[in-house]
Design an enzyme around this catalytic site. Structure first.
Site, PDB file in Angstrom:
ATOM      1  N   LYS A  33       0.801  -1.264  -0.074  1.00 48.57           N
ATOM      2  CA  LYS A  33      -0.045   0.130  -0.135  1.00 48.57           C
ATOM      3  C   LYS A  33       0.824   1.271   0.144  1.00 48.57           C
ATOM      4  CE  LYS A  33      -0.549   0.684   4.985  1.00 48.57           C
ATOM      5  NZ  LYS A  33      -1.105   0.642   6.373  1.00 48.57           N
TER       6      LYS A  33
ATOM      7  N   THR B  71      -7.298   2.058   7.026  1.00 45.91           N
ATOM      8  CA  THR B  71      -6.167   1.051   6.364  1.00 45.91           C
ATOM      9  C   THR B  71      -6.792  -0.233   6.394  1.00 45.91           C
ATOM     10  OG1 THR B  71      -4.392   2.450   6.946  1.00 45.91           O
ATOM     11  CG2 THR B  71      -4.144   0.225   6.842  1.00 45.91           C
TER      12      THR B  71
END
Length: 318
Positions: free
Chosen positions: A200, A234
């Site tokens: 990410k 997240t």
């Protein structure tokens, strides 16, 4: 002292998590120590210890969770009160250590607040810190006093090992920095459980974008593991991405459920089937939803406090 241990110990708490402190004290066969922690009319914190602590091994249970400033100042002032009352040894029991994410200079002119808080706790008069799952392990080295660092992964792993079959299970690390934690967690479930990694990027704080999945998750039940969940951006993005990559059911777990801002709304609307958290931070009633299951850390902390008091090895708990 007798055989290296103090003749008695007492457990105190401030206002961050009375329920956990009471459970720890109960497991150790002690009532909570008498202390009055409140505010003056101008907002300054007042601490009054209601019983003698002279020569006693004292344990102050206080998470520095939101409201962080109030909870941190309560801890510092109580440590100072204990020192001035001639306590034998002052142990700061901090299930959740706030400001741990500011552990290095990520860019020019950044503070290292995790080190500043360590300095404050030490300067206030603490002789030892007992905590769980620091955001960065190196924070232990920020203290000039002993730190016992407990791990919550075993509690979470035991839950999933009883709930899910290991045949179609994958543990997923939410980023590259959490791979070691995820591998240890997977091994605690079974050495046969593989891991996958989410690649990410963070365009700005509290915002993450999933770029790729390293590992096989298609047709698998997956467990997302993190040390803390704050705004849940997240973990929710990761869960939704895992479903797009073919995962069957997505579970998530963490030690510290900060759950600030839009976290609860995000979790409710996400692909997460169940979120398991530990009670290092008190979960208020408005945040208790069906998807969230809370597990207690009181047993682990009571065991650690008993070992510290009797000068036994704490490393056996790791």
């Amino acid at each position: 002292m007798r055989n290296g241990a103090f003749l008695d110990f007492k457990i105190f708490t401030c206002n961050s998590h009375n329920e956990l402190a009471e459970e720890i004290a109960s497991l150790m066969g002690k009532p909570l120590g008498k202390a009055d922690v409140k505010k003056f009319s101008d907002g300054e914190i007042s601490v009054n210890i209601g019983e003698t602590v002279r020569g006693v091994d004292v344990y102050i249970v206080q998470s520095t969770c939101p409201p962080v400033i109030d909870n941190l100042m309560e801890l510092l002032i109580m440590i100072d009160a204990m020192k001035r009352a001639s306590a034998g040894r002052i142990n700061a029991v901090i299930p959740y250590y706030g400001y741990a994410r500011q552990d290095r200079k990520a860019k020019a002119r950044d503070p290292i607040t995790a080190k500043l808080v360590a300095n404050l706790i030490t300067a206030a008069g603490a002789d030892r810190v007992l905590t769980m799952d620091l955001h960065a392990g190196q924070i232990q080295g920020y203290f000039d006093i002993p730190v016992d660092h407990l791990l919550g992964g075993k509690i979470l792993a035991d839950y999933f090992s009883k709930k899910l079959s290991i045949d179609d299970l994958v543990v997923v690390s939410p980023d590259l920095g959490s791979v070691t934690r995820s591998r240890k967690f997977a091994n605690n479930i079974s050495k046969e459980v593989p891991i996958a990694i989410i690649d990410k990027r963070r365009p700005k704080p509290n915002v993450s974008e999933v770029m790729n999945i390293i590992g096989e998750v298609e047709g698998k039940n997956v467990i997302l593991l993190d040390d803390m969940i704050d705004t849940a951006g997240t973990i929710v993005n990761a869960a939704n991405a895992l479903k797009k990559f073919g995962a069957k059911d997505v579970y998530a777990c963490c030690t510290h459920a900060v759950l600030s801002g839009p976290a609860i709304e995000r979790i409710e609307g996400s692909e997460i089937k169940e979120l398991i958290v530990l009670d290092t931070i008190e979960l208020p009633e408005e945040k208790k939803i069906d998807k969230i299951k809370v597990m207690s850390v009181a047993d682990v902390f009571a065991d650690a406090i008993n070992r510290i008091y009797t000068c036994d090895s704490v490393s056996k708990l790791f």
